[in-house]
Design a protein around this motif. Structure first.
Motif: not given
Length: 790
Positions: A102-114
């Motif tokens: 999990s990568v959080k930037i501001g209020q958005q959460v992304f799924n980091a692949t690779g």
């Protein structure tokens, strides 16, 4: 002369447009599929060969004292390679991750692949193109992260440098560099690269660089050797080190595997997908067989045209044409047709390659397919097919004796008919082998999908648990979900009963084991786990909250391996785990399949350890899936706002065990359809030839009272004999092929006779339809016209 050849060739193709169309269709299909298979095989063998140091790059593989190969290499080995081996130019440890990051930037959460942790030296060993930054500037200090261009744009737009992101809510990273996207044919599909100095901050176990014990299978080691250094020299030194550290580690030997070979290593964990050599050999072989089918069609149909072109050829000879000139003309006709088919086949292949990633476990669709090697392949393929497919027709057609033809005494030697029959049999042998293998492959896939695994996998949604050691949040999550009727039950564990990742193995010591110890699979589960998955207890009892962490539950396989004749005898027995810490066996559960059906059931030890509950399993009402997922997401985001929500269905996740087989079966289905279709085209050619040869006979039979049905039966029986002969030959070949395929499975289907019968009936039915079309047409012909034309 060349212009005359071209004009004559074009006119002949137009005049015999039906045969031209059939030939062109068969060649286009065969060549189109062959081109796709060439692209796939070329791509898979290109993995990691594009690095400028590819011939000196190696991945370290470890072997434990039980003879098992492992991808994990202790940090102590990497440190030793860096400091004690003069033949090593660079050595790095790389930590990848297979789970959700999990990568959080501001209020958005992304799924980091690779996602990888690596030192600066990695980008100097492999070819990585820097857009901004450099290895020394961007990967030396803690909390630095490098992104590829696509990920940087997705997360930050066009201004990523200097921006920060929150990693799994444990570290704040600063973007210190941008790289170009790594090629898809890389063992290390890097998209997010975190400085290696950050790893001990995120996971304390990596603080000790001299650690020689076990660890994560996603921690790999890579070396770049100095020019002239032999890998065996390094292996010898590593194995001597392993001997000196044998009391600290279960690993007893190490080997250097060339990095390009890692793509075919199916025995250990990989950061990218892997593909076995046998699958590529099979694909290449099928491509050759389909080309053979198309070439056989050409020969059959070209010799059919001999009866129609005999007068043309005889007149040319009378007017002075030499045999060599006629051969040149016929090869020219073949070449024109073949290269036209290559053009159309290339267009077909360009469309088919877009579906290759879905049909087969590959990423060839993301690579550059049109390049110099493709052009060389197409030119070579065109010349080879022209030579093989055109030789027999050219030699037969140019060898007609004009005197016999012009006097009406022309006949085709019997050996020609026998050759054509043999070619049709060959076509249907190939086609029926593909059909039988396809049917049995589908049957095996259905078997593994439907087999009872020993636990209830239906309607189970799984999510990876962040903050896995936070008991309060985990129990709150459970209680909140249970409030809703759409949620039937919740359980926590290290993984689900059967999972493709996060396998933990450890040494169990007991007097009844060989040499007093062996490796068992460890699973951490909560008090509700066995009830949730409906795994029956066959002896003893399960946990209660009053139990301590000194009791264990095992499965029946473990009880047998520990030397107990019945599960009841294992109750109360002590086993030593975790460096001789004693645990008491208080229960035995029924065996279930925790791995793919290629493997037999393995011994399990179940422990109750709060800090290792990494997966939540949630059983939902299958009629209320949307509402249930919405409830899960609602509470998840409220309790874990910094984590990426990624639910999966357990039954779909288990199907991932058999992705290679499923996709290979899809390809076999495609090949079988193409093979049957091309085979029918060849049969159509032979029927056309025989009908042309027997036109007068058919007319006489009709005058003498033969019925249409009788004539159709007369013309069909010989061809059906060919199909039946092909079936007899194809059956043992297909049996051997599928039997070899099934040897990889511990649990598999029985190869039953009805599958072969079904394939034979299918082939006979399709052949009968093909033959009947021409036979009925011939039988309905006016006998007066037949006799006059003859």
């Amino acid at each position: 002369m060349l212009r005359n050849y071209l004009i004559t060739t074009w006119r002949n193709l137009l005049r015999n447009r039906n045969y031209t169309l059939i030939n062109l269709t068969g060649l286009t299909l065969g060549l189109g599929v062959a081109i796709v298979l060439f692209w796939i095989v070329r791509f898979e063998y290109s993995f990691d060969r594009y690095h400028r140091n590819a011939d000196r790059l190696y991945q370290i593989r470890s072997h434990d004292k039980y003879g098992e190969a492992n991808s994990h290499v202790p940090q102590g080995i990497t440190k030793a390679l860096q400091t004690q081996f003069p033949g090593v130019a660079k050595a790095v440890g790389v930590k990848g991750t297979g789970n959700t990051v999990s990568v959080k930037i501001g209020q958005q959460v992304f799924n980091a692949t690779g996602f990888f942790y690596a030192p600066p030296a990695l980008t100097e060993m492999i070819d990585v193109a820097w857009v901004s930054g450099s290895p020394k500037q961007s990967l030396t200090a803690p909390n630095q992260v490098v992104l590829d261009e696509e990920t940087a744009r997705q997360w930050f737009g066009n201004d990523a440098l200097g921006k920060t992101l929150r990693l799994d809510n444990v570290a704040t990273l600063t973007v210190s560099g941008i790289i170009r996207r790594v090629k898809p044919n890389s063992t290390l599909p890097i998209r997010v690269l975190v400085s290696y100095a950050t790893l001990p901050i995120v996971q304390a176990m990596y603080k000790n660089e001299n650690h020689w014990g076990g660890g994560d299978s996603k921690f790999h080691s890579y070396v770049l050797l100095e020019p002239g250094t032999l890998p065996t020299t390094i292996e010898t030194g590593l194995n001597q080190l392993a001997g000196r550290h044998k009391h600290e580690s279960d690993y007893v030997s190490y080997e250097l595997m060339p990095l390009p070979d890692a793509h075919f290593d199916t025995d250990t964990d990989s950061f990218n997908y892997v593909i076995p050599h046998w699958m590529l050999y099979m694909l290449a072989g099928i491509g050759v067989l389909l080309l053979a089918l198309a070439g056989i069609n050409f020969i059959n149909l070209a010799t059919v045209q001999a009866t129609q072109r005999r007068r043309e050829i005889s007149v040319r000879k009378v007017l002075g044409s030499s045999r060599s000139q006629l051969i040149t003309q016929f090869f020219g006709e073949t070449a024109l047709l073949v290269f036209l088919a290559i053009g159309l086949g290339s267009l077909l292949a360009t469309q088919l390659i877009q579906f290759a990633d879905q049909l087969l476990n590959t990423q060839v669709g993301q690579s550059t397919i049109w390049n110099g090697s493709t052009v060389v392949f197409l030119l070579s393929l065109g010349m080879l097919v022209t030579l093989l497919a055109g030789s027999y027709p050219a030699l037969v057609l140019s060898g007609f004796q004009p005197v016999h033809v012009l006097r009406g005494r022309f006949s085709v030697p019997n050996r020609g008919v026998s050759l054509r029959q043999a070619l049709v049999v060959t076509q249907f042998v190939i086609a029926q082998v593909l059909v039988i293998c396809m049917l049995l492959g589908i049957k095996q896939i259905r078997y593994v999908y439907q087999k009872d695994l020993g636990f209830d996998k239906q309607s189970v949604v799984t999510v990876d648990m962040p903050e896995k050691d936070n008991v309060v949040l985990r129990e709150r999550f459970r209680q909140q979900l249970r409030q809703h009727p759409e949620i039937k039950d919740v359980a926590f564990g290290l993984t689900t009963p059967s999972s493709s990742h996060n396998w933990w193995w450890n040494t169990v010591r007991h007097r009844n084991l060989p040499n007093g110890e062996y490796t068992f699979r460890f699973q951490h589960v909560d008090t509700n786990y066995f009830q949730f998955f409906k795994i029956p207890l066959v002896a003893g009892r399960s946990w209660t909250r009053a139990d301590t962490n000194t009791v264990a539950i095992i499965n029946e396989k473990a009880a047998r391996d520990l030397g107990f004749k019945t599960p009841e005898r294992a109750i109360g027995e002590r086993i030593n785990l975790y460096y001789d810490k004693p645990f008491t066996i208080m229960g035995v559960v029924k065996d279930y399949h925790s791995q793919s059906l290629r493997s037999s059931i393995v011994p399990h030890v179940f422990l109750y350890t709060d800090r290792n509950f990494q997966t939540a399993s949630i059983r939902i009402d299958p009629q209320q899936t949307t509402k249930a997922i919405a409830h899960i997401e609602q509470y998840w985001k409220a309790l874990f706002p910094n984590a990426y929500f990624k639910p999966t269905f357990l039954d779909q996740d288990l199907r991932a065990f058999y992705d290679d087989e499923r996709k290979l079966t899809n390809f076999l289905t495609l090949f079988a359809v193409v093979g049957i279709f091309i085979g029918c085209l060849g049969l159509f050619g032979l029927v056309s030839f025989v009908v042309t040869q027997r036109t007068k006979e058919i007319g006489v039979r009709k005058v003498l009272g033969a019925t249409v049905a009788g004539i159709v039966a007369l013309l069909s029986k010989d061809f059906l004999k060919l199909v039946l002969i092909a079936f007899v030959i194809a059956s043992p070949i297909a049996y051997c092929a599928i039997n070899q395929f099934l040897t990889d499975y511990e649990y598999k289907i029985d190869i039953e006779w009805w599958v072969f019968a079904l394939a034979g009936l299918l082939a006979v039915g399709i052949a009968l339809l093909t033959v009947s079309f021409q036979s009925i047409k011939a039988a309905l012909m006016n006998p007066v016209k037949s006799l006059r034309s003859e």
